[in-house]
Design a protein around this motif. Structure first.
Motif, PDB file in Angstrom:
ATOM      1  N   ASN A  74       0.819  -1.213   0.000  1.00  0.00           N
ATOM      2  CA  ASN A  74       0.000   0.000   0.000  1.00  0.00           C
ATOM      3  C   ASN A  74       0.857   1.269   0.000  1.00  0.00           C
ATOM      4  O   ASN A  74       0.429   2.307  -0.489  1.00  0.00           O
ATOM      5  CB  ASN A  74      -0.944   0.000   1.201  1.00  0.00           C
ATOM      6  CG  ASN A  74      -2.103  -0.963   1.020  1.00  0.00           C
ATOM      7  OD1 ASN A  74      -2.276  -1.573  -0.036  1.00  0.00           O
ATOM      8  ND2 ASN A  74      -2.896  -1.119   2.065  1.00  0.00           N
ATOM      9  N   ALA A  75       2.052   1.189   0.538  1.00  0.00           N
ATOM     10  CA  ALA A  75       2.934   2.357   0.530  1.00  0.00           C
ATOM     11  C   ALA A  75       3.353   2.724  -0.889  1.00  0.00           C
ATOM     12  O   ALA A  75       3.648   3.889  -1.178  1.00  0.00           O
ATOM     13  CB  ALA A  75       4.154   2.091   1.395  1.00  0.00           C
ATOM     14  N   LYS A  76       3.389   1.718  -1.767  1.00  0.00           N
ATOM     15  CA  LYS A  76       3.790   1.952  -3.161  1.00  0.00           C
ATOM     16  C   LYS A  76       2.596   1.946  -4.111  1.00  0.00           C
ATOM     17  O   LYS A  76       2.773   2.048  -5.324  1.00  0.00           O
ATOM     18  CB  LYS A  76       4.800   0.902  -3.603  1.00  0.00           C
ATOM     19  CG  LYS A  76       6.115   0.950  -2.850  1.00  0.00           C
ATOM     20  CD  LYS A  76       7.097  -0.096  -3.372  1.00  0.00           C
ATOM     21  CE  LYS A  76       8.422  -0.008  -2.644  1.00  0.00           C
ATOM     22  NZ  LYS A  76       9.389  -1.032  -3.137  1.00  0.00           N
ATOM     23  N   ASN A  77       1.390   1.791  -3.562  1.00  0.00           N
ATOM     24  CA  ASN A  77       0.181   1.725  -4.404  1.00  0.00           C
ATOM     25  C   ASN A  77       0.322   0.669  -5.494  1.00  0.00           C
ATOM     26  O   ASN A  77      -0.052   0.894  -6.656  1.00  0.00           O
ATOM     27  CB  ASN A  77      -0.111   3.089  -5.051  1.00  0.00           C
ATOM     28  CG  ASN A  77      -0.495   4.144  -4.053  1.00  0.00           C
ATOM     29  OD1 ASN A  77      -0.838   3.840  -2.916  1.00  0.00           O
ATOM     30  ND2 ASN A  77      -0.407   5.400  -4.453  1.00  0.00           N
ATOM     31  N   THR A  78       0.846  -0.491  -5.131  1.00  0.00           N
ATOM     32  CA  THR A  78       1.172  -1.513  -6.129  1.00  0.00           C
ATOM     33  C   THR A  78       0.708  -2.887  -5.658  1.00  0.00           C
ATOM     34  O   THR A  78       0.842  -3.213  -4.471  1.00  0.00           O
ATOM     35  CB  THR A  78       2.681  -1.540  -6.405  1.00  0.00           C
ATOM     36  OG1 THR A  78       3.094  -0.253  -6.886  1.00  0.00           O
ATOM     37  CG2 THR A  78       3.030  -2.577  -7.454  1.00  0.00           C
ATOM     38  N   VAL A  79       0.175  -3.644  -6.602  1.00  0.00           N
ATOM     39  CA  VAL A  79      -0.150  -5.042  -6.365  1.00  0.00           C
ATOM     40  C   VAL A  79       0.711  -5.885  -7.301  1.00  0.00           C
ATOM     41  O   VAL A  79       1.032  -5.470  -8.422  1.00  0.00           O
ATOM     42  CB  VAL A  79      -1.659  -5.314  -6.578  1.00  0.00           C
ATOM     43  CG1 VAL A  79      -2.074  -5.036  -8.015  1.00  0.00           C
ATOM     44  CG2 VAL A  79      -2.017  -6.721  -6.159  1.00  0.00           C
ATOM     45  N   TYR A  80       1.094  -7.051  -6.818  1.00  0.00           N
ATOM     46  CA  TYR A  80       2.004  -7.930  -7.556  1.00  0.00           C
ATOM     47  C   TYR A  80       1.345  -9.285  -7.788  1.00  0.00           C
ATOM     48  O   TYR A  80       0.485  -9.721  -7.022  1.00  0.00           O
ATOM     49  CB  TYR A  80       3.297  -8.138  -6.784  1.00  0.00           C
ATOM     50  CG  TYR A  80       4.016  -6.866  -6.426  1.00  0.00           C
ATOM     51  CD1 TYR A  80       3.865  -6.287  -5.168  1.00  0.00           C
ATOM     52  CD2 TYR A  80       4.851  -6.240  -7.343  1.00  0.00           C
ATOM     53  CE1 TYR A  80       4.519  -5.115  -4.835  1.00  0.00           C
ATOM     54  CE2 TYR A  80       5.517  -5.064  -7.026  1.00  0.00           C
ATOM     55  CZ  TYR A  80       5.343  -4.508  -5.764  1.00  0.00           C
ATOM     56  OH  TYR A  80       5.998  -3.337  -5.442  1.00  0.00           O
ATOM     57  N   LEU A  81       1.812  -9.952  -8.830  1.00  0.00           N
ATOM     58  CA  LEU A  81       1.439 -11.343  -9.061  1.00  0.00           C
ATOM     59  C   LEU A  81       2.713 -12.100  -9.402  1.00  0.00           C
ATOM     60  O   LEU A  81       3.268 -11.929 -10.496  1.00  0.00           O
ATOM     61  CB  LEU A  81       0.417 -11.474 -10.187  1.00  0.00           C
ATOM     62  CG  LEU A  81      -0.118 -12.891 -10.393  1.00  0.00           C
ATOM     63  CD1 LEU A  81      -0.971 -13.317  -9.189  1.00  0.00           C
ATOM     64  CD2 LEU A  81      -0.935 -13.006 -11.677  1.00  0.00           C
ATOM     65  N   GLN A  82       3.186 -12.880  -8.458  1.00  0.00           N
ATOM     66  CA  GLN A  82       4.345 -13.739  -8.690  1.00  0.00           C
ATOM     67  C   GLN A  82       3.856 -15.035  -9.298  1.00  0.00           C
ATOM     68  O   GLN A  82       3.021 -15.730  -8.702  1.00  0.00           O
ATOM     69  CB  GLN A  82       5.083 -14.011  -7.376  1.00  0.00           C
ATOM     70  CG  GLN A  82       6.259 -14.947  -7.519  1.00  0.00           C
ATOM     71  CD  GLN A  82       7.390 -14.349  -8.338  1.00  0.00           C
ATOM     72  OE1 GLN A  82       7.732 -13.180  -8.168  1.00  0.00           O
ATOM     73  NE2 GLN A  82       7.973 -15.148  -9.223  1.00  0.00           N
ATOM     74  N   MET A  83       4.358 -15.351 -10.473  1.00  0.00           N
ATOM     75  CA  MET A  83       3.903 -16.544 -11.203  1.00  0.00           C
ATOM     76  C   MET A  83       5.076 -17.496 -11.373  1.00  0.00           C
ATOM     77  O   MET A  83       6.064 -17.149 -12.031  1.00  0.00           O
ATOM     78  CB  MET A  83       3.338 -16.138 -12.566  1.00  0.00           C
ATOM     79  CG  MET A  83       2.245 -15.073 -12.482  1.00  0.00           C
ATOM     80  SD  MET A  83       1.466 -14.737 -14.070  1.00  0.00           S
ATOM     81  CE  MET A  83       2.852 -14.047 -14.969  1.00  0.00           C
ATOM     82  N   ASN A  84       4.970 -18.662 -10.773  1.00  0.00           N
ATOM     83  CA  ASN A  84       6.006 -19.688 -10.858  1.00  0.00           C
ATOM     84  C   ASN A  84       5.468 -20.919 -11.578  1.00  0.00           C
ATOM     85  O   ASN A  84       4.253 -21.081 -11.715  1.00  0.00           O
ATOM     86  CB  ASN A  84       6.473 -20.075  -9.454  1.00  0.00           C
ATOM     87  CG  ASN A  84       7.085 -18.912  -8.704  1.00  0.00           C
ATOM     88  OD1 ASN A  84       7.691 -18.017  -9.293  1.00  0.00           O
ATOM     89  ND2 ASN A  84       6.936 -18.922  -7.387  1.00  0.00           N
ATOM     90  N   SER A  85       6.373 -21.773 -12.003  1.00  0.00           N
ATOM     91  CA  SER A  85       6.001 -23.024 -12.682  1.00  0.00           C
ATOM     92  C   SER A  85       4.990 -22.757 -13.789  1.00  0.00           C
ATOM     93  O   SER A  85       3.953 -23.431 -13.901  1.00  0.00           O
ATOM     94  CB  SER A  85       5.423 -24.021 -11.662  1.00  0.00           C
ATOM     95  OG  SER A  85       6.352 -24.277 -10.637  1.00  0.00           O
ATOM     96  N   LEU A  86       5.296 -21.796 -14.608  1.00  0.00           N
ATOM     97  CA  LEU A  86       4.360 -21.388 -15.655  1.00  0.00           C
ATOM     98  C   LEU A  86       4.158 -22.493 -16.682  1.00  0.00           C
ATOM     99  O   LEU A  86       5.075 -23.265 -16.986  1.00  0.00           O
ATOM    100  CB  LEU A  86       4.852 -20.113 -16.332  1.00  0.00           C
ATOM    101  CG  LEU A  86       4.590 -18.836 -15.519  1.00  0.00           C
ATOM    102  CD1 LEU A  86       5.484 -17.701 -15.980  1.00  0.00           C
ATOM    103  CD2 LEU A  86       3.121 -18.440 -15.618  1.00  0.00           C
TER     104      LEU A  86
END
Length: 122
Positions: A74-86
């Motif tokens: 929330n401090a960076k106003n950012t959401v992430y999606l870590q995708m492994n074993s694609l």
């Protein structure tokens, strides 16, 4: 008005990893549930993952559970999606969304990014 911008997509071999980011334009980011959806050519936009605005509860589609991780800063106003074993079937345009939907897995979010392409080669 919230503007969302995704980044981090690209071409990766099966079994590889990518991390998608979605930056929001203003400081009320923390007031919204955040989600990732994806859309493959000729298919509907499908739910991938979501994280709530309070308690940061996470939800995943069965097809990505155990391989993908959603998180937010929330401090960076950012959401992430870590995708492994694609897998090749993960190939799609990935969209982030912000809002306060009644049901977090449905695509009834108020704001959407323009999407980022993820291509997984076999």
């Amino acid at each position: 008005q919230v503007q969302l911008g995704e980044s981090g997509g690209g071409l990766v071999q099966a079994g590889g990893s990518l991390r998608l980011s979605c930056a929001a334009s203003n400081d009320i980011f923390s007031h919204y549930d955040m989600a990732w959806f994806r859309q493959a050519p000729g298919k509907e936009r499908d739910f991938v993952a979501a994280i709530t605005r309070s308690e940061w509860r996470t939800y995943y589609a069965d097809s990505v559970k155990g391989r993908f991780t959603i998180s937010r800063d929330n401090a960076k106003n950012t959401v992430y999606l870590q995708m492994n074993s694609l897998k090749p079937e993960d190939t799609a345009v990935y969209f982030c969304a912000a809002g306060s939907p009644t049901y977090i897995r449905n695509p009834f979010y108020d704001y959407w990014g323009q999407g980022t392409q993820v291509t997984v080669s076999s």
